[in-house]
Design an enzyme around this catalytic site. Structure first.
Site, PDB file in Angstrom:
ATOM      1  N   ARG A 258       0.846  -1.188   0.000  1.00 44.61           N
ATOM      2  CA  ARG A 258       0.000   0.000   0.000  1.00 44.61           C
ATOM      3  C   ARG A 258       0.885   1.243   0.000  1.00 44.61           C
ATOM      4  NH1 ARG A 258      -3.924  -0.765   4.994  1.00 44.61           N
ATOM      5  NH2 ARG A 258      -4.681   1.270   4.267  1.00 44.61           N
ATOM      6  N   HIS A 259       0.297   2.356  -0.327  1.00 38.28           N
ATOM      7  CA  HIS A 259       0.994   3.634  -0.232  1.00 38.28           C
ATOM      8  C   HIS A 259       1.399   3.882   1.212  1.00 38.28           C
ATOM      9  CE1 HIS A 259      -2.648   5.043   1.730  1.00 38.28           C
ATOM     10  NE2 HIS A 259      -3.324   4.409   0.777  1.00 38.28           N
ATOM     11  N   ASN A 265      -5.767   8.397   6.500  1.00 37.73           N
ATOM     12  CA  ASN A 265      -5.573   7.208   7.325  1.00 37.73           C
ATOM     13  C   ASN A 265      -5.486   7.593   8.800  1.00 37.73           C
ATOM     14  OD1 ASN A 265      -3.371   5.731   4.860  1.00 37.73           O
ATOM     15  ND2 ASN A 265      -5.540   5.324   5.182  1.00 37.73           N
ATOM     16  N   GLU A 328      -8.402   3.323  -5.582  1.00 33.38           N
ATOM     17  CA  GLU A 328      -9.104   2.616  -4.515  1.00 33.38           C
ATOM     18  C   GLU A 328     -10.595   2.487  -4.824  1.00 33.38           C
ATOM     19  OE1 GLU A 328      -9.238   0.491  -2.554  1.00 33.38           O
ATOM     20  OE2 GLU A 328      -8.691   1.083  -0.534  1.00 33.38           O
TER      21      GLU A 328
END
Length: 534
Positions: A258-259, A265, A328
């Protein structure tokens, strides 16, 4: 085995058909692809031993299940080992060994009975009959069974005369076969080569010009160097051909991560296009060190078109490709909300997603099933490429992992894909080896566990049924709003009136900008840029 051969067939054709219809109607995880075939299909493998038939069978089955077509492999070797407990030598496969030939035929009949049970009674759509099927007599037996049950048949023949490929296949796969417990490599190679010679005596390849010109099939020649395709009957068969023409047998690894941690987040928000947090930037630097440490000089890097993946890739200092289809999952009207906000403002939506996370589609957004369909071109390219690093998002990574690890639709939305961790996937004989690398940069935990107490199906709102993934996106409560901005990146114009679901209330300020209809929207895709919607 004799007991299985005497399986009862007392049910009438009418009741069997009714049962089959009922099972298919209630098959929860079937996708749109499974409804593109109006009758079950039997895929029949053909070829001498050590030609990669089981390899193709397993990969094809994994792919078809991943796109939502219920598929199962029936390997005749398993049935033969059940009937003959101990394998002694290649003599069992001699064409003049009458006792062995009868056992092999009975095994084929039992396997075909299981095929019909799967397709007629268990809701299966495709059965893969994995065996050598080297004679026209055996293939006609299968065709007769298919005709009685109104199945379509598609043959996949693997032709290979490259001795290096054959030897590598024997040593990679057959040495560890149950047929050869505690045998040395040299004796296994010797016996298996003699087994191949036994099959060659009676082998009748498909004849595309005369005898088999009316059959539907693909011939895969020398592990995909050439192909011959004949009389493809329907959409599913075309998908099978497309997939088989894209899988390449070569040594490579796929790196998924993932980034770096984003501001959204940290705030617990889903959706949007936020930038990396300070810890996310630390991960990007650590990822650069990881690439150098593993000497991945020939590495290709793919990202989505969202800033957090691009910022992560920029730190690497090497070229990368942006894929819009790696964006996403689209959270629709729930974009940039926390789960607590969703639960408080839209408790019905929150409960419906917990009821069936794979099929649930956000109002104006996507479901995991939609995401799987979107990601299919990525899978095709990953099968063809060398070493690739895919910097993506949580839901996207789950879908990709589910393909390579053969996970079910029920398990897919709950696969753990933590931030700041790299997964190395290395295809092996009949599966995929996984190595996990924690880059030791702290990050928030965005994983939501599977709910212990699901809402009973009979109390789920009818809205869920209208918005599930079998319904076209153009249904009345599917309002697609382009989102080209995020928190901290305000739109240039506001919508004067925002369409919402009847059961939902949203403020004008919380919704998207009114934009001219883009070509993406005309093509049925949203311009939304969602974040990690788990």
């Amino acid at each position: 085995m004799a007991a299985r051969q005497q399986r009862s067939a007392a049910a009438s054709d009418g009741s069997a058909e009714a049962k089959r219809t009922d099972l298919r109607a209630n098959e929860k995880k079937c996708s749109w692809a499974s409804y593109m075939t109006n009758s079950p299909t039997v895929i029949v493998m053909i070829g001498l031993p050590a030609r990669g038939k089981t390899y193709m069978s397993k990969k094809l089955t994994r792919y078809l299940n991943w796109i939502g077509v219920p598929t199962k492999v029936f390997n005749l070797g398993v049935y033969r080992r059940e009937a003959v407990k101990s394998y002694k030598s290649y003599d069992f496969f001699r064409h003049d060994n009458e006792e062995a030939m009868e056992i092999r035929k009975q095994c084929a009949l039992v396997a075909l009975q299981d095929v019909t049970a799967y397709l007629n009674e268990e809701g299966g759509q495709i059965a893969v009959f994995d065996a050598t099927n080297t004679t026209r007599e055996r293939r006609q037996l299968i065709l007769d069974v298919a005709k009685r049950n109104s199945y379509k048949v598609f043959f996949v023949e693997s032709l290979c005369d490259d001795p290096d490929v054959i030897a590598e296949n024997i040593l990679d796969v057959k040495v560890s076969s149950p047929d050869y417990p505690e045998r040395d490599r040299e004796s296994v190679m010797e016996d298996f080569l003699k087994r191949i010679e036994c099959y060659k005596v009676t082998y009748q390849p498909l004849d595309p010009d005369e005898h088999d010109k009316n059959l539907s099939f693909i011939q895969v020649i020398n592990v995909g160097r050439r192909f011959l395709v004949n009389r493809v009957q329907d959409y599913i068969q075309s998908k099978i051909v497309y997939y088989l023409m894209n899988i390449h047998v070569h040594s490579h690894s796929i790196y998924l991560c993932r980034h770096g941690e984003s501001h959204h987040n940290v705030e617990g928000r889903i959706g949007g296009d936020s930038e990396l947090s300070d810890r996310g930037k630390q991960f990007a630097a650590a990822l650069k060190g990881f690439v150098k440490e593993h000497r991945l000089s020939d590495l290709k890097v793919w990202t989505s078109q969202l800033r957090r993946t691009i910022q992560t890739a920029e730190e690497l200092g090497i070229p990368y490709e942006q894929w819009k289809i790696l964006n996403e999952i689209d959270a629709g009207v729930c974009e940039e909300m926390t789960y607590k906000m969703i639960e408080e403002k839209h408790p019905e939506e929150f409960a419906m997603r917990d009821q069936d996370k794979y099929l649930y589609r956000y109002p104006g957004g996507e479901s995991y099933q939609d995401l799987v369909q979107r990601l299919e071109p990525v899978i095709m390219e990953l099968e063809r490429q060398g070493n690739v690093l895919v910097i993506c998002h949580q839901a996207v990574m789950r879908c990709l992992l589910a393909y390579f690890l053969d996970k079910s639709a029920d398990d897919l939305p709950y696969l753990k894909c933590p931030l700041h961790t790299v997964l190395k996937l290395t295809p092996v004989a009949y599966g995929c080896k996984v190595d996990m690398f924690d880059l030791k940069v702290e990050a928030v935990n965005t994983h939501r566990d599977r709910p212990l107490n699901k809402v009973p199906t009979n109390v789920v709102s009818p809205a869920f049924l209208r918005r599930n993934s079998f319904t076209p996106l153009s249904s009345q409560d599917q309002v697609k709003r382009p989102r080209l901005y995020s928190v901290g990146n305000p739109p240039q114009a506001r919508m004067s009136q925002v369409p919402t679901l009847p059961s939902m209330q949203f403020s004008e300020a919380s919704e998207g900008a009114e934009l001219e209809q883009s070509q993406d929207t005309l093509n049925g895709f949203s311009a939304a840029d969602p974040d990690d919607c788990v």
